[in-house]
Design a protein around this motif. Structure first.
Motif, PDB file in Angstrom:
ATOM      1  N   PRO A  57      14.101 -28.492   0.218  1.00  0.00           N
ATOM      2  CA  PRO A  57      14.470 -29.658  -0.581  1.00  0.00           C
ATOM      3  C   PRO A  57      14.339 -30.979   0.180  1.00  0.00           C
ATOM      4  O   PRO A  57      14.375 -32.044  -0.426  1.00  0.00           O
ATOM      5  CB  PRO A  57      15.930 -29.394  -0.953  1.00  0.00           C
ATOM      6  N   PHE A  58      14.155 -30.917   1.485  1.00  0.00           N
ATOM      7  CA  PHE A  58      14.083 -32.125   2.307  1.00  0.00           C
ATOM      8  C   PHE A  58      12.680 -32.439   2.810  1.00  0.00           C
ATOM      9  O   PHE A  58      12.438 -33.521   3.321  1.00  0.00           O
ATOM     10  CB  PHE A  58      15.024 -31.996   3.510  1.00  0.00           C
ATOM     11  N   GLN A  59      11.754 -31.481   2.697  1.00  0.00           N
ATOM     12  CA  GLN A  59      10.387 -31.684   3.168  1.00  0.00           C
ATOM     13  C   GLN A  59       9.416 -31.173   2.104  1.00  0.00           C
ATOM     14  O   GLN A  59       9.113 -29.981   2.054  1.00  0.00           O
ATOM     15  CB  GLN A  59      10.164 -30.952   4.501  1.00  0.00           C
ATOM     16  N   PRO A  60       8.930 -32.066   1.250  1.00  0.00           N
ATOM     17  CA  PRO A  60       8.003 -31.644   0.199  1.00  0.00           C
ATOM     18  C   PRO A  60       6.784 -30.927   0.789  1.00  0.00           C
ATOM     19  O   PRO A  60       6.265 -31.312   1.830  1.00  0.00           O
ATOM     20  CB  PRO A  60       7.594 -32.965  -0.461  1.00  0.00           C
ATOM     21  N   GLY A  61       6.381 -29.846   0.111  1.00  0.00           N
ATOM     22  CA  GLY A  61       5.216 -29.090   0.555  1.00  0.00           C
ATOM     23  C   GLY A  61       5.541 -27.960   1.524  1.00  0.00           C
ATOM     24  O   GLY A  61       4.655 -27.216   1.912  1.00  0.00           O
ATOM     25  N   ARG A  62       6.809 -27.822   1.896  1.00  0.00           N
ATOM     26  CA  ARG A  62       7.182 -26.747   2.830  1.00  0.00           C
ATOM     27  C   ARG A  62       7.922 -25.646   2.077  1.00  0.00           C
ATOM     28  O   ARG A  62       8.814 -25.910   1.277  1.00  0.00           O
ATOM     29  CB  ARG A  62       8.068 -27.264   3.954  1.00  0.00           C
ATOM     30  N   VAL A  63       7.524 -24.407   2.375  1.00  0.00           N
ATOM     31  CA  VAL A  63       8.139 -23.219   1.797  1.00  0.00           C
ATOM     32  C   VAL A  63       8.643 -22.342   2.938  1.00  0.00           C
ATOM     33  O   VAL A  63       7.919 -22.122   3.916  1.00  0.00           O
ATOM     34  CB  VAL A  63       7.127 -22.425   0.938  1.00  0.00           C
TER      35      VAL A  63
END
Length: 123
Positions: free
Chosen positions: A59-65
């Motif tokens: 939720p804090f770093q778009p594009g990270r899973v």
């Protein structure tokens, strides 16, 4: 999913500025990673069950899973130069955190693997 089939598709999904990082390896650039990946031959030497679960978007770093794995493996496969003849030993790794970061084009910019969540679990 067949791990070998997934591995065959890795080069086409990596961004030009891809990096791989693990606790004691890396960061490796794309070419270094692909060279190292070809040398390990873990799928040849081990019967591996990754047991991936708990996938979530950061939720804090778009594009990270992020996800967790509880890998088990048996050294029952083929003999390999790095690992030698099969020993039959069974491995239970500690739960580990993995992540992917995707760029704006949907290519993998970063792969992190092998960060233990609880080093007291496993053998």
């Amino acid at each position: 999913m067949d791990p070998g089939a997934a591995m065959a598709n890795i080069p086409t999904g990596l961004a030009p500025d891809f990096e791989f990082c693990a606790p004691f390896i890396g960061p490796l650039k794309k070419e270094e990673f692909l060279g190292a990946l070809g040398n390990f031959k873990l799928q040849d030497a081990f019967d591996i069950n990754e047991n991936y679960h708990a996938f979530r978007a950061d939720p804090f770093q778009p594009g990270r899973v992020w996800w967790v794995t509880r890998t088990t493996a048996a050294h029952t496969g083929a003999e390999t130069p790095m690992l030698g003849a099969p020993t039959g030993k069974e491995l239970t790794l500690p739960p580990q955190s993995f992540s992917l970061i995707f760029d704006k084009d949907g290519l993998v910019k970063e792969l992190t693997v092998g960060y233990p969540i609880d080093r007291r679990v496993g053998n």
